[in-house]
Design an enzyme around this catalytic site. Structure first.
Site, short mmCIF file in Angstrom:
data_model
loop_
_atom_site.label_atom_id
_atom_site.label_comp_id
_atom_site.label_asym_id
_atom_site.label_seq_id
_atom_site.Cartn_x
_atom_site.Cartn_y
_atom_site.Cartn_z
N ASP A 1 0.75 -1.29 -0.04
CA ASP A 1 0.01 -0.28 0.22
C ASP A 1 0.97 1.20 -0.03
O ASP A 1 1.73 1.61 1.03
CB ASP A 1 -0.91 -0.25 1.15
CG ASP A 1 -1.71 1.37 1.48
OD1 ASP A 1 -1.94 1.91 0.54
OD2 ASP A 1 -1.95 1.61 2.78
N GLU B 1 -7.65 -21.19 -15.96
CA GLU B 1 -7.98 -21.62 -14.59
C GLU B 1 -9.13 -22.84 -14.99
O GLU B 1 -10.31 -22.51 -15.00
CB GLU B 1 -8.50 -20.93 -13.66
CG GLU B 1 -8.51 -21.59 -12.43
CD GLU B 1 -9.49 -20.76 -11.33
OE1 GLU B 1 -9.17 -21.14 -10.08
OE2 GLU B 1 -10.35 -20.20 -11.74
N ASP C 1 -5.37 -10.77 -15.20
CA ASP C 1 -6.48 -11.71 -14.81
C ASP C 1 -7.55 -11.16 -15.89
O ASP C 1 -7.94 -9.90 -16.09
CB ASP C 1 -6.98 -11.56 -13.50
CG ASP C 1 -7.15 -13.12 -12.77
OD1 ASP C 1 -8.05 -13.71 -13.33
OD2 ASP C 1 -6.52 -13.39 -11.90
N HIS D 1 -4.09 -17.47 -4.40
CA HIS D 1 -4.94 -16.71 -3.75
C HIS D 1 -6.27 -17.56 -2.99
O HIS D 1 -6.86 -16.94 -2.48
CB HIS D 1 -5.02 -15.28 -4.21
CG HIS D 1 -6.04 -15.86 -5.39
ND1 HIS D 1 -5.67 -16.39 -6.83
CD2 HIS D 1 -7.38 -15.49 -5.78
CE1 HIS D 1 -6.89 -16.68 -7.46
NE2 HIS D 1 -7.54 -15.94 -7.18
N ASP D 2 -6.33 -18.66 -3.48
CA ASP D 2 -7.52 -19.30 -3.17
C ASP D 2 -7.25 -20.51 -2.15
O ASP D 2 -8.44 -21.10 -1.82
CB ASP D 2 -8.39 -20.09 -4.50
CG ASP D 2 -8.91 -19.17 -5.38
OD1 ASP D 2 -9.24 -17.95 -4.82
OD2 ASP D 2 -8.93 -19.18 -6.39
N ASP E 1 -9.98 -16.66 -15.54
CA ASP E 1 -10.62 -17.26 -14.41
C ASP E 1 -11.65 -18.40 -15.01
O ASP E 1 -12.54 -18.15 -16.00
CB ASP E 1 -11.51 -16.14 -13.80
CG ASP E 1 -11.80 -16.47 -12.40
OD1 ASP E 1 -11.02 -16.60 -11.39
OD2 ASP E 1 -13.18 -16.40 -12.19
N ASN F 1 -0.60 4.51 -0.46
CA ASN F 1 -1.47 5.84 -0.17
C ASN F 1 -2.11 5.61 1.15
O ASN F 1 -2.93 6.65 1.48
CB ASN F 1 -2.37 6.18 -1.13
CG ASN F 1 -3.45 5.07 -1.20
OD1 ASN F 1 -3.24 3.86 -0.78
ND2 ASN F 1 -4.44 5.37 -2.21
N ASP G 1 -4.35 3.57 2.61
CA ASP G 1 -5.81 3.35 2.86
C ASP G 1 -5.72 1.80 3.52
O ASP G 1 -6.81 1.18 3.46
CB ASP G 1 -6.44 3.45 1.62
CG ASP G 1 -6.04 2.74 0.60
OD1 ASP G 1 -5.04 2.05 0.45
OD2 ASP G 1 -6.63 2.71 -0.61
N ASP H 1 -1.82 -1.41 -3.95
CA ASP H 1 -2.31 -0.80 -4.96
C ASP H 1 -0.94 -0.94 -6.29
O ASP H 1 -0.14 -1.35 -6.07
CB ASP H 1 -2.52 0.74 -4.77
CG ASP H 1 -1.44 1.34 -3.45
OD1 ASP H 1 -0.07 1.24 -3.98
OD2 ASP H 1 -1.83 1.87 -2.94
O1 TEU Z 1 -11.74 -19.49 -8.61
C1 TEU Z 1 -12.46 -20.64 -8.82
C2 TEU Z 1 -12.78 -21.68 -7.95
O2 TEU Z 1 -13.42 -22.60 -8.26
C3 TEU Z 1 -12.33 -21.38 -6.54
O3 TEU Z 1 -13.40 -20.33 -6.24
C4 TEU Z 1 -12.59 -22.37 -5.65
O4 TEU Z 1 -13.70 -23.24 -5.88
C5 TEU Z 1 -12.36 -22.18 -4.42
O5 TEU Z 1 -11.31 -20.87 -4.11
C6 TEU Z 1 -11.80 -23.28 -3.51
O6 TEU Z 1 -11.16 -22.81 -2.09
C7 TEU Z 1 -11.54 -18.40 -9.28
C8 TEU Z 1 -10.76 -17.43 -8.71
O7 TEU Z 1 -9.49 -17.97 -8.40
C9 TEU Z 1 -11.36 -17.17 -7.12
O8 TEU Z 1 -10.53 -16.23 -6.50
C10 TEU Z 1 -12.50 -16.39 -7.64
O9 TEU Z 1 -13.23 -16.33 -6.37
C11 TEU Z 1 -13.67 -17.33 -8.46
O10 TEU Z 1 -12.86 -17.78 -9.55
C12 TEU Z 1 -14.74 -16.54 -9.03
O11 TEU Z 1 -14.49 -15.76 -9.89
CA CA Z 2 -3.38 1.82 -1.26
#
Ligand code: TEU
Ligand code: CA
Length: 518
Positions: A22, A257, A99, A319-320, A202, A24, A26, A30
């Site tokens: 970050d 994905e 993305d 990130h999931d 995605d 700025n 908040d 960014d």
């Molecule tokens: O993720 C697809 C997805 O199938 C995941 O949401 C999965 O079911 C879950 O994270 C398992 O823990 C993509 C993106 O990577 C995710 O961040 C989004 O939330 C999702 O699509 C919807 O766009």
């Molecule tokens: Ca920021």
């Protein structure tokens, strides 16, 4: 002999913009924060960056719910910030992958606002609207991700349901409508014209849908939206996207994905070289730290992808999902061995920002949980400096810090040549030196139980051997004549010395069999 395209030989680094830095004050990362730290990425030696969404969004799914595909959300900056980031990255030889979320928009996207405004609206058919089932209720039995409830929400004003494979705030686009296809192609053109090198697409396996939207078989129901999977319509749409990318100069690519936990199915999304350039294959991500289970994943990938000329990808964290260090039990020694595994396999590796620091998931107290999918832990902010606020702009970040930010941060680890950060850097440098690591064949070789070993070989004669000890025991490799110098050791020990045949507990080695002691 032609050079392979960049996306085969690159190491890609995923940035979740909210969590990177970050500038700025908040509390949310960014684009300027990413630009500020390009020197870290250049020093580390990554070839490309994938940016999770930074587009205009109400943030119901933290940016995967997009209300304008062709603008930067003010939270992250401006289009000028984006252009500056691309220019700086390109100056450093780092490519930019953005993305792209084709399956759904935000319910605040003007397309959906129009679509829901009336049954006669010209954009009504841009989304999937259906009458209630005979006798009332949702049109079919599909289940939404995150909520586990119906994938349909009823709209009082117009008396129909709309489909959302994810949150109700993420209505699915109707890709059977050619106007949607054209509008989404225009989005790609917008970013291609701005100079992006590729797209991470995605949940791309969801865009084609059976026209009659049939019920899911009962056995699929525990897996959200699985009945939509694997449609011939999707493959046709992918060929259209590929033609668009191929019409641009400079090897623009897409990595899809394909959230199907079956490598045989994932393989079909490469088409015959006319669909995705790369596809994420998640079964290895869900494989525990176990030599036999990993051996089987490596064999499956070779069996399914090699014969069709499809180039593999490898992902341990994103990130999931919980970070792999956390999933593998928290030991740093294992996280180090996992780095050798990831960067020694055949295919394009994807690193998730912070894994080079050996970060674990943050512990997120109940009152700070913000994600509807429970994925906050892996999205904790990246600590840049030892002292709070760790190189962030002051305000508390949107999520708590990961464990030990005072020592596990970029500045402290850069100062310490024995850190995991330096291990990642040495591995990336080794890949750059070695054509066999970047593009060579892979063959498994004999190893004791609990250990995986493989050889990478390139037509130039360049070779490397990798050994990963998944066990807590010291082991001796079989006397097969394997010799050479230890180029990289996960714990740093014995680098530059002759390989002794011994591998320590949780240790992984990169060996250059052609090298001799000087
Ligand atoms: O993720 C697809 C997805 O199938 C995941 O949401 C999965 O079911 C879950 O994270 C398992 O823990 C993509 C993106 O990577 C995710 O961040 C989004 O939330 C999702 O699509 C919807 O766009
Ligand atoms: Ca920021």
């Amino acid at each position: 002999m032609s050079e392979p395209p960049w996306w085969k030989t690159s190491v890609v680094y995923q940035i979740y913009p909210r969590s990177f830095c970050d500038t700025n004050g908040d509390g949310v990362g960014d684009l300027a924060g990413i630009r500020r730290h390009l020197d870290h990425l250049e020093w580390l030696g990554v070839d490309a960056i994938w940016l999770s969404p930074f587009y205009r969004s109400p943030m119901a799914d933290f940016g995967y719910d997009i209300s304008d595909y062709c603008d930067v959300d003010p939270l992250f900056g401006t289009l000028a910030d984006f252009d500056a980031l691309v220019e700086d990255a390109h100056d450093r030889g780092i490519r930019i992958i953005v993305d792209w979320v084709p399956n759904h928009t935000s319910d605040q996207h003007p397309w959906f606002v129009e679509s829901r405004s009336g049954r006669d609206n010209p954009r009504r058919d841009w989304y999937l609207w259906r009458d209630p089932a005979p006798g009332g209720g949702p049109p079919n039995n599909w289940v939404a991700a995150f909520t586990g409830g119906p994938a349909w929400t009823y709209d009082d004003a117009t008396g129909q349901y709309y489909l959302h494979s994810f949150l109700p705030a993420q209505p699915d686009l109707n890709w059977a409508n050619p106007e949607v296809v054209e509008a989404m192609h225009d989005v790609l053109r917008f970013w291609l014209d701005r100079g992006v090198d590729g797209f991470r697409v995605d949940v791309v396996h969801l865009i084609g849908k059976a026209p009659d939207l049939p019920d899911d078989p009962e056995e699929y129901l525990p897996i959200p939206h699985s009945g939509l999977n694997h449609r011939p319509e999707t493959h046709e749409l992918l060929r259209g996207l590929r033609r668009l990318l191929d019409s641009y100069p400079g090897d623009r690519m897409m990595v899809g994905e394909v959230y199907l936990l079956d490598t045989t199915m994932v393989a079909t999304y490469y088409g015959s070289g006319d669909e995705l350039h790369l596809a994420f294959n998640f079964p290895p991500l869900y494989t525990p730290w176990d030599a036999e289970r990993w051996r089987s994943q490596i064999e499956i990938v070779s069996r399914e992808l090699d014969p069709i000329g499809a180039w593999p990808t490898w992902v341990l964290s994103n990130h999931d999902n919980k970070r792999h260090r956390t999933r593998y039990g928290g030991s740093e020694a294992r996280a180090r061995a996992a780095a050798v595994l990831l960067l020694g396999l055949r295919g394009t590796p994807f690193l998730y920002a912070g894994e080079e620091l050996g970060l674990e998931d943050a512990v997120v107290p109940d009152d700070r949980v913000v994600d509807p999918g429970g994925r906050d832990g892996c999205r904790a902010p990246i600590p840049w400096e030892p002292a709070p606020p760790h190189g962030w702009a002051g305000a508390d970040p949107w999520l708590p810090w990961p464990p030990e930010p005072g020592t596990r941060n970029v500045v402290s680890e850069r100062e310490d040549p024995a850190s995991i950060l330096h291990l990642y850097r040495r591995l990336l440098a080794a890949r750059r030196r070695s054509p066999s690591l970047r593009e060579g064949d892979l063959s498994l070789i004999d190893a004791p139980p609990g250990v995986l070993a493989w050889r990478r070989a390139h037509q130039s004669g360049d070779e490397r051997v990798l050994i990963v000890n998944f066990s807590a025991e010291r082991v001796t490799m079989p006397p097969s004549g394997l010799s050479g110098l230890v180029e990289v050791a996960s714990d740093g020990s014995g680098e530059g010395a002759l390989f002794t045949g011994e591998v320590g507990p949780d240790q992984a080695l990169l060996i250059d069999p052609g090298a001799t002691a000087s």
